[in-house]
Design a protein around this motif. Structure first.
Motif, short mmCIF file in Angstrom:
data_model
loop_
_atom_site.label_atom_id
_atom_site.label_comp_id
_atom_site.label_asym_id
_atom_site.label_seq_id
_atom_site.Cartn_x
_atom_site.Cartn_y
_atom_site.Cartn_z
N GLY A 1 -6.29 -11.38 0.19
CA GLY A 1 -6.22 -10.44 -0.62
C GLY A 1 -7.68 -10.69 -1.33
O GLY A 1 -8.13 -9.57 -1.87
N GLY A 2 -7.88 -11.58 -1.83
CA GLY A 2 -9.13 -11.65 -2.69
C GLY A 2 -10.53 -11.75 -2.17
O GLY A 2 -10.54 -12.43 -0.85
N TYR B 1 -6.35 -8.07 -10.36
CA TYR B 1 -7.84 -8.40 -9.55
C TYR B 1 -8.45 -7.12 -9.75
O TYR B 1 -8.08 -6.00 -9.34
CB TYR B 1 -7.36 -8.64 -8.15
N LYS C 1 -7.68 -4.91 1.51
CA LYS C 1 -8.02 -3.95 0.36
C LYS C 1 -7.71 -2.49 0.38
O LYS C 1 -7.70 -2.12 1.79
CB LYS C 1 -9.52 -4.28 -0.16
N CYS D 1 -13.80 -1.64 -2.99
CA CYS D 1 -12.29 -2.38 -2.38
C CYS D 1 -11.41 -2.57 -3.69
O CYS D 1 -11.86 -3.27 -4.68
CB CYS D 1 -12.72 -3.63 -1.93
N GLU D 2 -10.22 -2.08 -3.58
CA GLU D 2 -9.25 -2.13 -4.62
C GLU D 2 -8.11 -2.97 -4.19
O GLU D 2 -7.54 -3.02 -3.09
CB GLU D 2 -8.85 -0.88 -5.09
N SER D 3 -7.67 -3.80 -5.38
CA SER D 3 -6.45 -4.56 -5.32
C SER D 3 -5.34 -3.69 -5.75
O SER D 3 -5.62 -2.87 -6.16
CB SER D 3 -6.42 -6.02 -6.05
N SER E 1 -3.37 -10.75 -4.35
CA SER E 1 -4.12 -9.74 -4.73
C SER E 1 -3.46 -8.24 -4.38
O SER E 1 -3.66 -7.15 -5.12
CB SER E 1 -5.68 -9.57 -4.80
N MET E 2 -2.76 -8.32 -3.32
CA MET E 2 -2.39 -7.03 -2.61
C MET E 2 -0.86 -7.12 -3.03
O MET E 2 -0.11 -5.97 -2.54
CB MET E 2 -2.58 -6.96 -1.23
N SER F 1 -11.62 -4.24 -9.12
CA SER F 1 -12.02 -3.55 -8.16
C SER F 1 -13.67 -3.96 -7.73
O SER F 1 -14.00 -4.49 -8.71
CB SER F 1 -12.08 -2.14 -8.15
N ASN G 1 -2.66 -5.31 -6.99
CA ASN G 1 -2.28 -6.32 -8.15
C ASN G 1 -3.45 -6.06 -9.37
O ASN G 1 -4.41 -6.26 -9.19
CB ASN G 1 -2.23 -7.74 -7.88
N GLU H 1 -0.75 -12.09 5.89
CA GLU H 1 -1.40 -12.05 4.55
C GLU H 1 -1.47 -13.39 3.84
O GLU H 1 -0.35 -13.89 3.71
CB GLU H 1 -0.72 -11.04 3.77
#
Length: 180
Positions: A54-55, A155, A133, A148-150, A92-93, A157, A152, A88
């Motif tokens: 996710g990161g 974190y 993301k 790119c957006e999380s 972050s997701m 964008s 969570n 995964e």
């Protein structure tokens, strides 16, 4: 286990072993399970040994130079030929895609022409990283960057240059094991 039943929903679920080691149709019939496989458009999908993080600044557990192979085959409703499943890693997701979840992915062939903003994707970057993301349009420079957006909120964008994207895979479905 009957291979034809598992892959195509044909025949009986289990095979009965006869004294000499040959098999015939089983006496156990699970019609509702067979019906699910036929009527709900379920396809067996390869679970690959790779992951997506996710990161943006996290490393993948399986590095870019380790060989890719199939760990297992998993049933997914609505899957099509060419879909794959991967794990995964990271949070972050979360909560939508927690660490350890299995994602069904479908490759987006012409992403340079039309991205389909607003959906969650696994982006394979030119340096070998795989990131998960929600991708939206970058307002300041949409021709060269994506945002790119999380999920969570912990974190932030980040803008990502399109030239760093090697391939794009849309997240179609997510399997989450909640441990109970």
């Amino acid at each position: 286990m009957n291979r034809d039943w598992l892959l195509y929903g044909e025949g009986e679920m289990l095979k009965e072993i006869i004294g000499n080691g040959t098999s015939s149709s089983t006496i156990v019939s699970d019609k509702s399970f067979r019906t699910y496989f036929k009527e709900e458009n379920v396809r067996m999908v390869p679970l690959l040994n790779i992951d997506s993080v996710g990161g943006m600044h996290s490393s993948n557990e399986v590095g870019e130079y380790e060989p890719e192979f199939i760990l297992d085959m998993l049933p997914f409703k609505g899957a099509i030929q060419g879909d794959v499943a991967i794990k995964e890693t990271g949070d972050s997701m979360s909560p939508r895609i927690p660490s350890g979840a299995i994602m069904l992915l479908r490759r987006v062939m012409e992403w340079q022409e039309y991205f389909g903003y607003g959906h969650v994707f696994v982006l394979v970057l030119t340096d070998g990283r795989r990131i998960t993301k929600r991708v939206t349009k970058c307002i300041e420079n949409p021709r060269e960057y994506v945002l790119c957006e999380s999920i969570n909120p912990a974190y932030p964008s980040e803008e990502l240059p399109k030239k760093m994207i090697y391939s794009v895979w849309k997240v179609i479905d997510v399997l989450v094991h909640e441990g109970y």
